[in-house]
Design a protein around this motif. Sequence first.
Motif, PDB file in Angstrom:
ATOM      1  N   ARG A  22       0.338 -12.302   2.304  1.00 48.35           N
ATOM      2  CA  ARG A  22       1.070 -11.890   3.503  1.00 48.35           C
ATOM      3  C   ARG A  22       2.483 -12.438   3.390  1.00 48.35           C
ATOM      4  O   ARG A  22       2.691 -13.625   3.189  1.00 48.35           O
ATOM      5  CB  ARG A  22       0.400 -12.423   4.759  1.00 48.35           C
ATOM      6  CG  ARG A  22       1.064 -11.943   6.027  1.00 48.35           C
ATOM      7  CD  ARG A  22       0.302 -12.322   7.271  1.00 48.35           C
ATOM      8  NE  ARG A  22      -0.988 -11.662   7.391  1.00 48.35           N
ATOM      9  CZ  ARG A  22      -1.180 -10.425   7.837  1.00 48.35           C
ATOM     10  NH1 ARG A  22      -0.140  -9.706   8.190  1.00 48.35           N
ATOM     11  NH2 ARG A  22      -2.376  -9.921   7.949  1.00 48.35           N
ATOM     12  N   GLU A  23       3.446 -11.526   3.503  1.00 47.08           N
ATOM     13  CA  GLU A  23       4.864 -11.892   3.509  1.00 47.08           C
ATOM     14  C   GLU A  23       5.479 -11.249   4.746  1.00 47.08           C
ATOM     15  O   GLU A  23       5.906 -10.100   4.712  1.00 47.08           O
ATOM     16  CB  GLU A  23       5.562 -11.385   2.244  1.00 47.08           C
ATOM     17  CG  GLU A  23       5.051 -12.009   0.968  1.00 47.08           C
ATOM     18  CD  GLU A  23       5.662 -11.386  -0.284  1.00 47.08           C
ATOM     19  OE1 GLU A  23       6.561 -10.527  -0.168  1.00 47.08           O
ATOM     20  OE2 GLU A  23       5.210 -11.748  -1.370  1.00 47.08           O
ATOM     21  N   GLY A  24       5.482 -11.994   5.829  1.00 48.04           N
ATOM     22  CA  GLY A  24       5.921 -11.422   7.107  1.00 48.04           C
ATOM     23  C   GLY A  24       4.915 -10.374   7.544  1.00 48.04           C
ATOM     24  O   GLY A  24       3.736 -10.654   7.684  1.00 48.04           O
ATOM     25  N   GLN A  25       5.384  -9.143   7.719  1.00 48.53           N
ATOM     26  CA  GLN A  25       4.475  -8.068   8.098  1.00 48.53           C
ATOM     27  C   GLN A  25       3.958  -7.307   6.894  1.00 48.53           C
ATOM     28  O   GLN A  25       3.091  -6.447   7.038  1.00 48.53           O
ATOM     29  CB  GLN A  25       5.165  -7.128   9.078  1.00 48.53           C
ATOM     30  CG  GLN A  25       5.421  -7.797  10.411  1.00 48.53           C
ATOM     31  CD  GLN A  25       5.648  -6.795  11.518  1.00 48.53           C
ATOM     32  OE1 GLN A  25       5.652  -5.592  11.307  1.00 48.53           O
ATOM     33  NE2 GLN A  25       5.827  -7.308  12.724  1.00 48.53           N
ATOM     34  N   LYS A  26       4.467  -7.609   5.736  1.00 45.33           N
ATOM     35  CA  LYS A  26       4.012  -6.935   4.513  1.00 45.33           C
ATOM     36  C   LYS A  26       2.799  -7.650   3.943  1.00 45.33           C
ATOM     37  O   LYS A  26       2.652  -8.859   4.100  1.00 45.33           O
ATOM     38  CB  LYS A  26       5.117  -6.917   3.450  1.00 45.33           C
ATOM     39  CG  LYS A  26       6.286  -6.053   3.807  1.00 45.33           C
ATOM     40  CD  LYS A  26       7.263  -6.023   2.660  1.00 45.33           C
ATOM     41  CE  LYS A  26       8.455  -5.144   2.980  1.00 45.33           C
ATOM     42  NZ  LYS A  26       9.398  -5.098   1.863  1.00 45.33           N
ATOM     43  N   ARG A  27       1.919  -6.891   3.302  1.00 46.69           N
ATOM     44  CA  ARG A  27       0.761  -7.462   2.615  1.00 46.69           C
ATOM     45  C   ARG A  27       0.734  -6.921   1.185  1.00 46.69           C
ATOM     46  O   ARG A  27      -0.043  -6.030   0.866  1.00 46.69           O
ATOM     47  CB  ARG A  27      -0.533  -7.085   3.335  1.00 46.69           C
ATOM     48  CG  ARG A  27      -0.580  -7.729   4.719  1.00 46.69           C
ATOM     49  CD  ARG A  27      -1.944  -8.002   5.224  1.00 46.69           C
ATOM     50  NE  ARG A  27      -2.780  -8.686   4.273  1.00 46.69           N
ATOM     51  CZ  ARG A  27      -4.082  -8.486   4.154  1.00 46.69           C
ATOM     52  NH1 ARG A  27      -4.684  -7.627   4.924  1.00 46.69           N
ATOM     53  NH2 ARG A  27      -4.781  -9.146   3.276  1.00 46.69           N
ATOM     54  N   ILE A  83      -7.894   0.101  -3.055  1.00 48.35           N
ATOM     55  CA  ILE A  83      -7.420  -1.286  -3.138  1.00 48.35           C
ATOM     56  C   ILE A  83      -8.542  -2.243  -2.761  1.00 48.35           C
ATOM     57  O   ILE A  83      -8.718  -3.288  -3.403  1.00 48.35           O
ATOM     58  CB  ILE A  83      -6.178  -1.480  -2.242  1.00 48.35           C
ATOM     59  CG1 ILE A  83      -4.978  -0.759  -2.878  1.00 48.35           C
ATOM     60  CG2 ILE A  83      -5.867  -2.953  -2.018  1.00 48.35           C
ATOM     61  CD1 ILE A  83      -3.767  -0.654  -1.980  1.00 48.35           C
ATOM     62  N   GLN A  84      -9.333  -1.898  -1.750  1.00 57.43           N
ATOM     63  CA  GLN A  84     -10.470  -2.745  -1.366  1.00 57.43           C
ATOM     64  C   GLN A  84     -11.465  -2.894  -2.510  1.00 57.43           C
ATOM     65  O   GLN A  84     -11.993  -3.986  -2.748  1.00 57.43           O
ATOM     66  CB  GLN A  84     -11.171  -2.170  -0.136  1.00 57.43           C
ATOM     67  CG  GLN A  84     -10.406  -2.349   1.146  1.00 57.43           C
ATOM     68  CD  GLN A  84     -11.116  -1.691   2.321  1.00 57.43           C
ATOM     69  OE1 GLN A  84     -12.127  -1.009   2.172  1.00 57.43           O
ATOM     70  NE2 GLN A  84     -10.562  -1.886   3.510  1.00 57.43           N
ATOM     71  N   VAL A  85     -11.720  -1.809  -3.223  1.00 60.35           N
ATOM     72  CA  VAL A  85     -12.638  -1.867  -4.362  1.00 60.35           C
ATOM     73  C   VAL A  85     -12.074  -2.797  -5.427  1.00 60.35           C
ATOM     74  O   VAL A  85     -12.799  -3.638  -5.987  1.00 60.35           O
ATOM     75  CB  VAL A  85     -12.897  -0.452  -4.941  1.00 60.35           C
ATOM     76  CG1 VAL A  85     -13.681  -0.530  -6.251  1.00 60.35           C
ATOM     77  CG2 VAL A  85     -13.642   0.403  -3.934  1.00 60.35           C
ATOM     78  N   LEU A  86     -10.784  -2.670  -5.709  1.00 58.45           N
ATOM     79  CA  LEU A  86     -10.153  -3.534  -6.707  1.00 58.45           C
ATOM     80  C   LEU A  86     -10.171  -4.998  -6.270  1.00 58.45           C
ATOM     81  O   LEU A  86     -10.376  -5.894  -7.091  1.00 58.45           O
ATOM     82  CB  LEU A  86      -8.723  -3.070  -6.985  1.00 58.45           C
ATOM     83  CG  LEU A  86      -8.596  -1.737  -7.713  1.00 58.45           C
ATOM     84  CD1 LEU A  86      -7.161  -1.235  -7.667  1.00 58.45           C
ATOM     85  CD2 LEU A  86      -9.089  -1.855  -9.147  1.00 58.45           C
ATOM     86  N   VAL A 120       0.843  -1.202   0.000  1.00 57.32           N
ATOM     87  CA  VAL A 120       0.000   0.000   0.000  1.00 57.32           C
ATOM     88  C   VAL A 120       0.877   1.250   0.000  1.00 57.32           C
ATOM     89  O   VAL A 120       0.596   2.205  -0.728  1.00 57.32           O
ATOM     90  CB  VAL A 120      -0.961   0.000   1.214  1.00 57.32           C
ATOM     91  CG1 VAL A 120      -1.708   1.319   1.310  1.00 57.32           C
ATOM     92  CG2 VAL A 120      -1.934  -1.161   1.122  1.00 57.32           C
ATOM     93  N   ASN A 121       1.936   1.250   0.793  1.00 54.48           N
ATOM     94  CA  ASN A 121       2.826   2.416   0.835  1.00 54.48           C
ATOM     95  C   ASN A 121       3.440   2.689  -0.536  1.00 54.48           C
ATOM     96  O   ASN A 121       3.529   3.841  -0.960  1.00 54.48           O
ATOM     97  CB  ASN A 121       3.936   2.222   1.881  1.00 54.48           C
ATOM     98  CG  ASN A 121       3.406   2.343   3.288  1.00 54.48           C
ATOM     99  OD1 ASN A 121       2.371   2.942   3.535  1.00 54.48           O
ATOM    100  ND2 ASN A 121       4.136   1.753   4.229  1.00 54.48           N
ATOM    101  N   GLU A 122       3.862   1.651  -1.205  1.00 56.56           N
ATOM    102  CA  GLU A 122       4.446   1.818  -2.539  1.00 56.56           C
ATOM    103  C   GLU A 122       3.403   2.316  -3.530  1.00 56.56           C
ATOM    104  O   GLU A 122       3.695   3.164  -4.370  1.00 56.56           O
ATOM    105  CB  GLU A 122       5.054   0.508  -3.028  1.00 56.56           C
ATOM    106  CG  GLU A 122       6.262   0.071  -2.234  1.00 56.56           C
ATOM    107  CD  GLU A 122       6.688  -1.356  -2.520  1.00 56.56           C
ATOM    108  OE1 GLU A 122       7.871  -1.649  -2.287  1.00 56.56           O
ATOM    109  OE2 GLU A 122       5.861  -2.180  -2.958  1.00 56.56           O
TER     110      GLU A 122
END
Length: 122
Positions: free
Chosen positions: A75-80, A62-65, A44-46
């Motif tokens: 989920r990759e560790g703390q990244k989503r 992003i939720q709409v998409l 999301v940050n990117e």
Amino acid sequence: MIKELVDLSATKDGSDGLDRAFLALADPVRRAIIARLSRGPATVNELAEPFTITKQAVSQHIQVLEKAGLITRTREGQKRPCHLDAAALEALTSWIDQYRLATERRYRNLDGLLTQMQTEEP
């Protein structure tokens, strides 16, 4: 507006998936997100970097998409990270292609008729 897209009800002919996808793609921010994801997964940050809107607003896009079935999240560790669902885009392309091909066929028929009319004229 975003909430309206998320809460779409099913249509009688079962085309609610197409409706959601096309409605999701109607927004320029969401199209830009899709374009970015076509180059690879992103958080999301990117995804929020190029926009002047809040990260919360990007998250809503992003939720709409996601609800439209155009992207997925893992989920990759703390990244989503978000990922583009190529199969969903292919389904949209196939739907569009059926109409494009029919229209092209009609134009070819019209071209043939016009050519025939031109050769028949004295």
